[in-house]
Design a protein around this motif. Structure first.
Motif, mmCIF file in Angstrom:
data_model
loop_
_atom_site.group_PDB
_atom_site.id
_atom_site.type_symbol
_atom_site.label_atom_id
_atom_site.label_comp_id
_atom_site.label_asym_id
_atom_site.label_seq_id
_atom_site.Cartn_x
_atom_site.Cartn_y
_atom_site.Cartn_z
ATOM 1 N N ALA A 46 42.139 37.522 46.787
ATOM 2 C CA ALA A 46 43.885 36.617 45.556
ATOM 3 C C ALA A 46 44.775 35.722 44.544
ATOM 4 O O ALA A 46 44.556 36.518 44.091
ATOM 5 N N ALA A 47 43.395 34.966 44.619
ATOM 6 C CA ALA A 47 43.159 33.738 43.835
ATOM 7 C C ALA A 47 42.790 34.181 42.230
ATOM 8 O O ALA A 47 43.546 33.965 41.358
ATOM 9 N N ASP A 48 42.341 34.922 42.067
ATOM 10 C CA ASP A 48 41.939 35.601 40.580
ATOM 11 C C ASP A 48 42.977 36.693 40.674
ATOM 12 O O ASP A 48 43.542 36.249 39.604
ATOM 13 N N ARG A 49 42.995 37.242 41.239
ATOM 14 C CA ARG A 49 44.512 38.235 41.019
ATOM 15 C C ARG A 49 45.688 37.412 40.428
ATOM 16 O O ARG A 49 46.156 38.268 38.985
ATOM 17 N N LEU A 50 45.746 36.366 40.856
ATOM 18 C CA LEU A 50 47.276 35.542 40.295
ATOM 19 C C LEU A 50 46.575 35.216 39.147
ATOM 20 O O LEU A 50 47.868 34.487 38.516
ATOM 21 N N ARG A 51 45.757 34.254 39.447
ATOM 22 C CA ARG A 51 45.177 33.538 38.133
ATOM 23 C C ARG A 51 45.685 34.949 36.753
ATOM 24 O O ARG A 51 45.955 34.524 36.240
ATOM 25 N N TYR A 52 45.300 35.846 37.018
ATOM 26 C CA TYR A 52 45.504 36.762 35.814
ATOM 27 C C TYR A 52 47.018 37.341 35.482
ATOM 28 O O TYR A 52 47.770 37.507 34.169
ATOM 29 N N ALA A 53 47.431 37.395 36.713
ATOM 30 C CA ALA A 53 49.095 37.098 36.782
ATOM 31 C C ALA A 53 49.767 36.506 35.754
ATOM 32 O O ALA A 53 50.205 36.701 35.078
ATOM 33 N N GLU A 54 49.514 35.187 36.195
ATOM 34 C CA GLU A 54 49.577 34.123 34.945
ATOM 35 C C GLU A 54 49.410 34.070 34.306
ATOM 36 O O GLU A 54 50.280 34.069 32.905
#
Length: 105
Positions: A46-54
Motif C-alpha cells: 500500500a505504501a509503495d502504491r501510494l508513493r507512486y500515486a503521489e
C-alpha cells in the motif's frame, strides 16, 4: 476553489482505500506467511502504491502549472498584439479624418 479541494480529498481517499484493498488481495496470495509478515507485506504494498500515486499527481500538477504559465504568456502576447492593432487602426482613422482638412489648408 473549495470544491476542487474537496474533490481532491475524496479522490485521494478513494486511492488510499483502493491501495489498501489491493494490498490485502495481494498479501492474501501468501497464506503460508505468518500474519505479522503478511500485514507487513500489505503495508509495504500500500505504501509503495501510494508513493507512486503521489508521484503521478505531482507530475500532473507540475505539468498543469507549466501549461498555465505558457497559456498566460500566450494570452498576454495576443492581447498586446490586439492592443497594437487597435491603436494602429485608431491612429490611421484619426489621420484619415484630419488629412483632408490639412490638405485644403
Amino acid at each position: 476553489m473549495e470544491i476542487a479541494r474537496i474533490e481532491g480529498f475524496l479522490a485521494w481517499e478513494a486511492e488510499v482505500a483502493a491501495a489498501e484493498r489491493d494490498a490485502r488481495a495481494f498479501a492474501a496470495q501468501f497464506s503460508w506467511l505468518p500474519d505479522a509478515e503478511r500485514e507487513g507485506l500489505e503495508q509495504a504494498y500500500a505504501a509503495d502504491r501510494l508513493r507512486y500515486a503521489e508521484e503521478v499527481v505531482d507530475r500532473a500538477v507540475e505539468r498543469c502549472r507549466r501549461l498555465a504559465a505558457r497559456y498566460r504568456a500566450e494570452c498576454r502576447r495576443i492581447c498586446a498584439r490586439w492592443a497594437a492593432l487597435c491603436l494602429s487602426v485608431t491612429l490611421v482613422a484619426a489621420l484619415l479624418a484630419v488629412l483632408p482638412a490639412a490638405l485644403r489648408g
